[in-house]
Design a protein around this motif. Structure first.
Motif, PDB file in Angstrom:
ATOM      1  N   HIS A  60      35.201  65.597  24.441  1.00 28.00           N
ATOM      2  CA  HIS A  60      35.697  65.843  25.799  1.00 28.00           C
ATOM      3  C   HIS A  60      35.982  67.328  25.999  1.00 28.00           C
ATOM      4  CE1 HIS A  60      35.992  61.845  27.469  1.00 28.00           C
ATOM      5  NE2 HIS A  60      36.616  61.416  26.396  1.00 28.00           N
ATOM      6  N   LEU A  61      36.523  67.984  24.984  1.00 23.90           N
ATOM      7  CA  LEU A  61      36.835  69.409  25.087  1.00 23.90           C
ATOM      8  C   LEU A  61      35.567  70.230  25.271  1.00 23.90           C
ATOM      9  CD1 LEU A  61      39.628  69.943  22.425  1.00 23.90           C
ATOM     10  CD2 LEU A  61      39.837  70.037  24.895  1.00 23.90           C
ATOM     11  N   VAL A  62      34.508  69.841  24.588  1.00 18.06           N
ATOM     12  CA  VAL A  62      33.237  70.548  24.733  1.00 18.06           C
ATOM     13  C   VAL A  62      32.772  70.440  26.184  1.00 18.06           C
ATOM     14  CG1 VAL A  62      30.798  70.529  24.051  1.00 18.06           C
ATOM     15  CG2 VAL A  62      32.576  70.308  22.323  1.00 18.06           C
ATOM     16  N   ASP A  63      33.045  69.294  26.825  1.00 18.66           N
ATOM     17  CA  ASP A  63      32.714  69.112  28.240  1.00 18.66           C
ATOM     18  C   ASP A  63      33.674  69.887  29.142  1.00 18.66           C
ATOM     19  OD1 ASP A  63      30.640  67.446  27.547  1.00 18.66           O
ATOM     20  OD2 ASP A  63      31.805  65.611  27.808  1.00 18.66           O
ATOM     21  N   GLY A  64      34.746  70.442  28.561  1.00 18.60           N
ATOM     22  CA  GLY A  64      35.645  71.296  29.312  1.00 18.60           C
ATOM     23  C   GLY A  64      36.960  70.678  29.739  1.00 18.60           C
ATOM     24  N   VAL A  65      37.146  69.379  29.554  1.00 22.89           N
ATOM     25  CA  VAL A  65      38.395  68.786  30.025  1.00 22.89           C
ATOM     26  C   VAL A  65      38.671  67.454  29.319  1.00 22.89           C
ATOM     27  CG1 VAL A  65      37.369  67.522  31.975  1.00 22.89           C
ATOM     28  CG2 VAL A  65      39.717  68.320  32.126  1.00 22.89           C
ATOM     29  N   LEU A  66      39.925  67.231  29.044  1.00 23.58           N
ATOM     30  CA  LEU A  66      40.366  65.932  28.539  1.00 23.58           C
ATOM     31  C   LEU A  66      40.911  65.147  29.726  1.00 23.58           C
ATOM     32  CD1 LEU A  66      42.328  66.953  25.330  1.00 23.58           C
ATOM     33  CD2 LEU A  66      40.376  65.427  25.393  1.00 23.58           C
ATOM     34  N   PRO A  67      40.649  63.856  29.799  1.00 26.83           N
ATOM     35  CA  PRO A  67      41.203  63.090  30.915  1.00 26.83           C
ATOM     36  C   PRO A  67      42.729  63.011  30.806  1.00 26.83           C
ATOM     37  CG  PRO A  67      39.921  61.673  29.431  1.00 26.83           C
ATOM     38  CD  PRO A  67      39.811  63.076  28.920  1.00 26.83           C
ATOM     39  N   LEU A  68      43.400  63.286  31.924  1.00 21.63           N
ATOM     40  CA  LEU A  68      44.864  63.241  31.972  1.00 21.63           C
ATOM     41  C   LEU A  68      45.314  62.246  33.028  1.00 21.63           C
ATOM     42  CD1 LEU A  68      45.837  67.041  31.961  1.00 21.63           C
ATOM     43  CD2 LEU A  68      45.762  65.480  30.012  1.00 21.63           C
ATOM     44  N   ALA A  69      46.487  61.660  32.794  1.00 24.71           N
ATOM     45  CA  ALA A  69      47.132  60.778  33.768  1.00 24.71           C
ATOM     46  C   ALA A  69      48.567  61.270  33.948  1.00 24.71           C
ATOM     47  CB  ALA A  69      47.097  59.331  33.282  1.00 24.71           C
ATOM     48  N   PRO A  70      48.743  62.427  34.646  1.00 24.77           N
ATOM     49  CA  PRO A  70      50.082  63.007  34.764  1.00 24.77           C
ATOM     50  C   PRO A  70      51.001  62.184  35.662  1.00 24.77           C
ATOM     51  CG  PRO A  70      48.499  64.307  36.013  1.00 24.77           C
ATOM     52  CD  PRO A  70      47.731  63.232  35.315  1.00 24.77           C
ATOM     53  N   ARG A  71      52.265  62.181  35.269  1.00 20.87           N
ATOM     54  CA  ARG A  71      53.311  61.555  36.075  1.00 20.87           C
ATOM     55  C   ARG A  71      54.627  62.232  35.725  1.00 20.87           C
ATOM     56  NH1 ARG A  71      53.060  56.715  32.136  1.00 20.87           N
ATOM     57  NH2 ARG A  71      55.163  56.705  31.310  1.00 20.87           N
ATOM     58  N   GLU A  72      55.627  61.991  36.515  1.00 26.23           N
ATOM     59  CA  GLU A  72      56.943  62.545  36.231  1.00 26.23           C
ATOM     60  C   GLU A  72      57.454  61.911  34.944  1.00 26.23           C
ATOM     61  OE1 GLU A  72      61.100  62.388  38.558  1.00 26.23           O
ATOM     62  OE2 GLU A  72      59.341  62.863  39.804  1.00 26.23           O
ATOM     63  N   MET A  73      57.842  62.745  33.985  1.00 25.39           N
ATOM     64  CA  MET A  73      58.302  62.221  32.698  1.00 25.39           C
ATOM     65  C   MET A  73      59.404  63.098  32.122  1.00 25.39           C
ATOM     66  SD  MET A  73      55.393  63.401  29.932  1.00 25.39           S
ATOM     67  CE  MET A  73      56.500  63.870  28.628  1.00 25.39           C
ATOM     68  N   ASP A  74      60.216  62.498  31.292  1.00 27.16           N
ATOM     69  CA  ASP A  74      61.285  63.212  30.595  1.00 27.16           C
ATOM     70  C   ASP A  74      60.740  63.649  29.238  1.00 27.16           C
ATOM     71  OD1 ASP A  74      63.699  64.153  29.561  1.00 27.16           O
ATOM     72  OD2 ASP A  74      64.310  62.153  28.918  1.00 27.16           O
ATOM     73  N   LEU A  75      60.496  64.941  29.083  1.00 26.23           N
ATOM     74  CA  LEU A  75      59.933  65.449  27.835  1.00 26.23           C
ATOM     75  C   LEU A  75      60.827  65.130  26.645  1.00 26.23           C
ATOM     76  CD1 LEU A  75      57.714  67.048  26.390  1.00 26.23           C
ATOM     77  CD2 LEU A  75      59.045  69.115  26.845  1.00 26.23           C
ATOM     78  N   SER A 121      64.980  67.417  31.347  1.00 26.63           N
ATOM     79  CA  SER A 121      63.729  68.046  30.911  1.00 26.63           C
ATOM     80  C   SER A 121      62.533  67.358  31.557  1.00 26.63           C
ATOM     81  CB  SER A 121      63.621  68.000  29.383  1.00 26.63           C
ATOM     82  OG  SER A 121      63.613  66.660  28.945  1.00 26.63           O
ATOM     83  N   VAL A 122      62.572  67.243  32.881  1.00 27.39           N
ATOM     84  CA  VAL A 122      61.526  66.526  33.602  1.00 27.39           C
ATOM     85  C   VAL A 122      60.335  67.442  33.859  1.00 27.39           C
ATOM     86  CG1 VAL A 122      60.982  65.212  35.686  1.00 27.39           C
ATOM     87  CG2 VAL A 122      63.247  65.022  34.646  1.00 27.39           C
ATOM     88  N   VAL A 123      59.155  66.936  33.511  1.00 28.41           N
ATOM     89  CA  VAL A 123      57.903  67.659  33.722  1.00 28.41           C
ATOM     90  C   VAL A 123      56.894  66.708  34.356  1.00 28.41           C
ATOM     91  CG1 VAL A 123      58.242  69.289  31.809  1.00 28.41           C
ATOM     92  CG2 VAL A 123      57.071  67.135  31.386  1.00 28.41           C
ATOM     93  N   LEU A 124      55.863  67.267  34.947  1.00 30.88           N
ATOM     94  CA  LEU A 124      54.749  66.488  35.467  1.00 30.88           C
ATOM     95  C   LEU A 124      53.655  66.555  34.407  1.00 30.88           C
ATOM     96  CD1 LEU A 124      53.556  64.887  37.846  1.00 30.88           C
ATOM     97  CD2 LEU A 124      52.662  67.059  38.728  1.00 30.88           C
ATOM     98  N   ALA A 125      53.483  65.470  33.669  1.00 24.86           N
ATOM     99  CA  ALA A 125      52.565  65.513  32.530  1.00 24.86           C
ATOM    100  C   ALA A 125      52.107  64.106  32.161  1.00 24.86           C
ATOM    101  CB  ALA A 125      53.256  66.162  31.332  1.00 24.86           C
ATOM    102  N   ASP A 126      51.099  64.055  31.338  1.00 23.00           N
ATOM    103  CA  ASP A 126      50.594  62.796  30.802  1.00 23.00           C
ATOM    104  C   ASP A 126      51.396  62.489  29.542  1.00 23.00           C
ATOM    105  OD1 ASP A 126      49.147  60.915  29.227  1.00 23.00           O
ATOM    106  OD2 ASP A 126      47.280  61.477  30.240  1.00 23.00           O
ATOM    107  N   PRO A 127      52.256  61.457  29.568  1.00 19.77           N
ATOM    108  CA  PRO A 127      53.115  61.170  28.416  1.00 19.77           C
ATOM    109  C   PRO A 127      52.340  60.911  27.118  1.00 19.77           C
ATOM    110  CG  PRO A 127      53.768  59.839  30.301  1.00 19.77           C
ATOM    111  CD  PRO A 127      52.494  60.536  30.668  1.00 19.77           C
ATOM    112  N   GLU A 128      51.190  60.260  27.215  1.00 20.65           N
ATOM    113  CA  GLU A 128      50.410  59.976  26.007  1.00 20.65           C
ATOM    114  C   GLU A 128      49.846  61.256  25.403  1.00 20.65           C
ATOM    115  OE1 GLU A 128      50.126  57.187  24.159  1.00 20.65           O
ATOM    116  OE2 GLU A 128      51.688  56.543  25.554  1.00 20.65           O
ATOM    117  N   ARG A 129      49.311  62.130  26.240  1.00 17.39           N
ATOM    118  CA  ARG A 129      48.730  63.381  25.738  1.00 17.39           C
ATOM    119  C   ARG A 129      49.818  64.314  25.189  1.00 17.39           C
ATOM    120  NH1 ARG A 129      43.577  62.350  24.699  1.00 17.39           N
ATOM    121  NH2 ARG A 129      42.391  61.854  26.551  1.00 17.39           N
ATOM    122  N   ILE A 130      50.945  64.403  25.902  1.00 14.93           N
ATOM    123  CA  ILE A 130      52.042  65.239  25.415  1.00 14.93           C
ATOM    124  C   ILE A 130      52.601  64.632  24.127  1.00 14.93           C
ATOM    125  CG2 ILE A 130      54.366  66.089  25.916  1.00 14.93           C
ATOM    126  CD1 ILE A 130      52.034  67.571  27.375  1.00 14.93           C
ATOM    127  N   GLY A 131      52.680  63.319  24.063  1.00 13.64           N
ATOM    128  CA  GLY A 131      53.097  62.654  22.823  1.00 13.64           C
ATOM    129  C   GLY A 131      52.167  62.984  21.677  1.00 13.64           C
TER     130      GLY A 131
END
Length: 176
Positions: free
Chosen positions: A11-26, A56-66
């Motif tokens: 996916h990185l070679v294609d330039g992007v990883l799929p993300l599902a961002p949402r409001e989350m507590d880091l 510590s609220v961010v707009l992010a994909d919890p699985e990817r940040i995890g």
């Protein structure tokens, strides 16, 4: 794990990883991932500590940040000798939230620091110590962090340990 890393690398070679961002507590995600790493740290004889921020609220994909947290914490444990310590913290700063992973491990030489986030790169010390890995985790972590509008940095000294810092924009900044 290796297959998943290779798929993400594709996916990185294609330039992007799929993300599902949402409001989350880091801090909540980090605390959960640190708890999951406790048995590994205990088995390795490494003291694992966590200190999290409150808001510590961010707009992010919890699985990817995890995934980023898992990589940094597992690396810190893996590269820290028995009797060493890994400290993980989350705090609000500079219109964002910062994750820190600090270890008393083997450290990284200056020439290796320059290439650390390169795909398939392994430090000389890791290869000499026969520490397992394929050199994809940090390049994937960097891509994930950057796709979230953040940055990842490292400071290290051979024989003294390393400090990884991940900064993500706070929710208000991410939404702007």
């Amino acid at each position: 794990g290796l297959v998943e890393a290779l798929l993400q690398e594709a996916h990185l070679v294609d330039g992007v990883l799929p993300l599902a961002p949402r409001e989350m507590d880091l801090a909540g995600v980090v605390a959960e991932r640190v708890r999951a790493a406790e048995p590994t740290a205990m088995a390795s004889g490494v003291d694992l500590e966590y200190d999290g921020a409150s808001a510590s609220v961010v707009l992010a994909d919890p699985e990817r940040i995890g995934q980023v947290v898992d990589n940094l914490v597992s690396n810190a444990i893996k590269y820290t000798p028995r009797g060493g310590r890994v400290r993980v913290g989350v705090e609000c700063c500079d219109a964002g939230v910062e994750l820190r992973v600090v270890d008393t491990g083997i450290g990284i030489s200056p020439p290796d620091l320059e290439r650390l986030f390169t795909r398939f790169f392994r430090t000389r010390a890791a290869m000499e110590a026969a520490i397992q890995g394929v050199g994809l985790g940090l390049s994937i972590a960097k891509a994930i962090v950057e796709q979230h509008g953040g940055r990842i940095e490292v400071a290290s000294e051979v024989g003294r340990g390393s400090e990884f810092r991940v900064w993500l924009p706070a929710l208000a900044q991410a939404a702007a």
